[in-house]
Design a protein around this motif. Structure first.
Motif, mmCIF file in Angstrom:
data_model
loop_
_atom_site.group_PDB
_atom_site.id
_atom_site.type_symbol
_atom_site.label_atom_id
_atom_site.label_comp_id
_atom_site.label_asym_id
_atom_site.label_seq_id
_atom_site.Cartn_x
_atom_site.Cartn_y
_atom_site.Cartn_z
ATOM 1 N N GLU A 1 0.723 0.692 2.676
ATOM 2 C CA GLU A 1 -0.577 0.413 3.298
ATOM 3 C C GLU A 1 -0.488 -0.553 4.470
ATOM 4 N N HIS A 2 0.496 -1.436 4.484
ATOM 5 C CA HIS A 2 0.553 -2.471 5.509
ATOM 6 C C HIS A 2 1.595 -2.178 6.581
ATOM 7 N N GLU A 3 2.018 -0.936 6.705
ATOM 8 C CA GLU A 3 2.976 -0.552 7.737
ATOM 9 C C GLU A 3 2.235 -0.002 8.942
ATOM 10 N N LEU A 4 2.912 0.027 10.048
ATOM 11 C CA LEU A 4 2.404 0.761 11.192
ATOM 12 C C LEU A 4 2.545 2.248 10.903
ATOM 13 N N GLY A 5 1.681 3.059 11.486
ATOM 14 C CA GLY A 5 1.729 4.493 11.230
ATOM 15 C C GLY A 5 3.039 5.125 11.649
ATOM 16 N N ILE A 6 3.600 4.656 12.764
ATOM 17 C CA ILE A 6 4.852 5.228 13.257
ATOM 18 C C ILE A 6 5.986 4.904 12.296
ATOM 19 N N VAL A 7 6.036 3.668 11.823
ATOM 20 C CA VAL A 7 7.074 3.276 10.867
ATOM 21 C C VAL A 7 6.897 4.041 9.566
ATOM 22 N N HIS A 8 5.656 4.229 9.161
ATOM 23 C CA HIS A 8 5.362 4.952 7.925
ATOM 24 C C HIS A 8 5.917 6.370 7.978
ATOM 25 N N GLY B 1 -7.152 3.301 8.240
ATOM 26 C CA GLY B 1 -7.823 2.987 9.495
ATOM 27 C C GLY B 1 -7.508 4.015 10.566
ATOM 28 N N ALA B 2 -8.346 4.043 11.591
ATOM 29 C CA ALA B 2 -8.216 5.045 12.646
ATOM 30 C C ALA B 2 -6.901 4.919 13.406
ATOM 31 N N VAL C 1 -4.484 17.090 10.011
ATOM 32 C CA VAL C 1 -4.778 16.763 8.610
ATOM 33 C C VAL C 1 -4.039 15.497 8.195
ATOM 34 N N GLN C 2 -2.777 15.379 8.569
ATOM 35 C CA GLN C 2 -2.024 14.168 8.244
ATOM 36 C C GLN C 2 -2.672 12.949 8.900
ATOM 37 N N GLY C 3 -3.076 13.084 10.143
ATOM 38 C CA GLY C 3 -3.717 11.972 10.842
ATOM 39 C C GLY C 3 -5.049 11.577 10.227
#
Length: 126
Positions: free
Chosen positions: A28-35, A88-89, A78-80
């Motif tokens: 939950e606390h990662e950046l989306g790219i790192v995730h 969050g957006a 869908v993933q986004g």
């Protein structure tokens, strides 16, 4: 045709495996790219969709090209959206962009391998 059926089965299977029910705890606390870049589920999903899109586009049949690109776009969206609803957006946007980059990279790699393979075999026949 058998190869095409295998790719369609892989796409359907991947869509069922990487469902919303398999939410990954602890990310939950990662950046989306790192995730996306550190999660095997996301890497595998986007790579499979990228390769399948490339294979369907190499058939050069308009319906396969359209269907492959729409399926890839829908998967990225869908993933986004699902990640955006939970993180969050910005998290959803980063997930979609990183996934699209992975899919594009695998699509391009598949296309380059195909070009190299076909050009090598066309020169061997001469």
């Amino acid at each position: 045709m058998q190869l095409l059926k295998g790719f369609i089965a892989a796409l359907v299977g991947n869509s069922m495996i990487a469902s919303v029910a398999m939410a990954h705890a602890g990310h939950e606390h990662e950046l989306g790219i790192v995730h996306v870049m550190t999660s095997f589920e996301h890497i595998a999903g986007f790579l499979v969709f990228g390769v399948a899109t490339a294979v369907l586009m190499l058939t050069r049949r308009i319906w396969f090209v359209v269907a492959a690109n729409l399926a890839l776009l829908l998967y990225v969206l869908v993933q986004g959206v699902f990640h955006g609803m939970h993180g969050g957006a910005l998290f959803g946007l980063e997930t979609a962009l990183a996934g699209a980059a992975l899919a594009l990279g695998s699509w391009r790699a598949t296309h380059l391998i195909y070009q190299r393979y076909t050009s090598r075999h066309s020169t061997d026949r001469r």
